[in-house]
Design an enzyme around this catalytic site. Structure first.
Site, PDB file in Angstrom:
ATOM      1  N   GLN A 104       0.855  -1.185   0.000  1.00  0.00           N
ATOM      2  CA  GLN A 104       0.000   0.000   0.000  1.00  0.00           C
ATOM      3  C   GLN A 104       0.892   1.237   0.000  1.00  0.00           C
ATOM      4  O   GLN A 104       1.708   1.431   0.904  1.00  0.00           O
ATOM      5  CB  GLN A 104      -0.934   0.045   1.209  1.00  0.00           C
ATOM      6  N   TYR A 184      -4.787  11.081   4.802  1.00  0.00           N
ATOM      7  CA  TYR A 184      -3.513  11.360   4.140  1.00  0.00           C
ATOM      8  C   TYR A 184      -3.675  12.312   2.946  1.00  0.00           C
ATOM      9  O   TYR A 184      -4.723  12.900   2.726  1.00  0.00           O
ATOM     10  CB  TYR A 184      -2.849  10.047   3.738  1.00  0.00           C
TER      11      TYR A 184
END
Length: 366
Positions: A104, A184
């Protein structure tokens, strides 16, 4: 009556050309064990992921695409040769056990802190402080007002994602997942309160999704069809900034464009809180909403147990279901779910930092 080991959750699944042994997915979890200056995986990581390789598919913890992407203490990266070597040992161990593993890829954006950059400001879509906490080498600290990215920095960041994707291939991963969930950088671009830009990367749903789609294109250019996925969490609040009146339109735009691309999957974090009266009330059944709008493999995430996960697959609400916390204390989670065995508790004080304790010392069920 269906026996546990015959339940849909434990049936094989073809994720593009990848054959998964079951539909139990290990979700990404930041665990903070790359406690070395190189932010490289160690033998602890090798053992941790090896123990959990019975999952149909593993997603690594969010892995930094560059030094400028760092935003959490002792989380590993994929931007140096040493990091590639560390991850190569991890993927090899998972493959020996018959598992599949995606990296990821992550950039922390505004939820980072100057402590990671010798006092320099973190970058973000706009100069808006998300009002969160950053876990720095000096402990948890309040986030600061970040610096808005220039167009050149956006292009450079897209290139960083592409470079990290190449490193993931060299490290032996089976694919990559784009971290566009939680708080994020990319979710910041998708949030109209955190992204106040008036250029090609803000102001409209199409513009807010632009960087995400540019990154997806860069990843597919490296990996080809069926090996690049994305994770989203459209109902999640980011500090003092929750979903906005533009959230549904923005994510509808993103998912519509994903339908045109050869992505491997869409992983969706569902809403567990009551969304009545919010701009995203229509996303209360988050999984059902995106199941109706996404044409490919859907992975349901957040708050599932064995029964609800099996129901989601059996009712065709999702193709696979990802588990996070249950995998911490139960390296043999697939077997426990299949056989109806009780789940072990995990120790929260070791979730985000420490050594072997609370990481690789949870025993399998007798």
């Amino acid at each position: 009556m269906t026996q546990p080991d015959q339940a849909p959750l434990f049936s094989p699944y073809a994720l593009g050309e990848l054959q998964l042994g079951n539909r139990v997915v290990m979700a990404s979890m930041t665990r903070g064990r790359a406690s070395n200056a190189a932010l490289a995986p160690t033998e602890l990581h090798v053992e941790y992921y090896r123990q959990r390789a019975a999952a149909g598919l593993i997603f690594t913890e969010g892995t930094w695409i560059s030094q400028r992407a760092v935003g959490f203490i002792n989380a590993p990266g994929l931007f140096t040769e040493r990091q590639v070597e560390g991850w190569r040992a991890v993927t090899s161990a998972v493959h020996v056990e018959g598992g599949k593993i995606f990296a990821q890829l992550a950039h922390s954006g505004a939820v980072s802190h100057p402590d990671f950059f010798n006092g320099a400001l973190p970058v973000a879509p706009s100069a808006v402080n998300p009002g969160l906490k950053a876990f720095t080498p000096g402990g948890f600290k309040d986030t600061v007002t970040p610096r808005a990215m220039s167009l050149e920095e956006i292009a450079s960041t897209v290139a960083d994602y592409g470079a990290a994707a190449k490193n993931a291939r060299e490290a032996g991963f089976d694919g990559v997942e784009l971290h566009a969930a939680t708080t994020y950088l990319l979710p910041e671009f998708l949030n109209s309160a955190l992204n106040t830009r008036d250029d090609a990367y803000g102001g409209t749903a199409e513009n807010r999704t632009r960087i995400v789609l540019e990154v997806i294109d860069a990843l597919i250019a490296v990996w080809g069809p069926g090996r690049v996925g994305i994770k989203i969490s459209p109902t999640l609040a980011m500090g003092g900034f929750g979903p906005t009146d533009e959230t549904i339109e923005t994510y509808d735009c993103l998912v519509g464009r994903l339908n045109e691309l050869p992505v491997s999957h869409l992983q969706v974090g569902r809403a567990l809180n009551d969304l009545s009266g919010t701009p995203v009330a229509a996303l209360q059944d988050t999984i059902g909403y995106y199941r109706a709008r996404f044409n490919g493999t859907l992975i349901a995430n957040f708050g599932f147990d064995g029964a609800s996960a099996n129901l989601a697959v059996a009712s065709d609400q999702a193709d696979l279901v990802s588990f996070a916390k249950p995998f911490i204390g139960n390296p043999d989670l697939v077997r426990r779910l299949r056989e109806g065995l009780p789940l072990a508790e995990s120790f929260q004080e070791t979730y985000y930092q420490g050594g072997p304790q609370g990481y690789v010392d949870y025993p399998a069920a007798p």
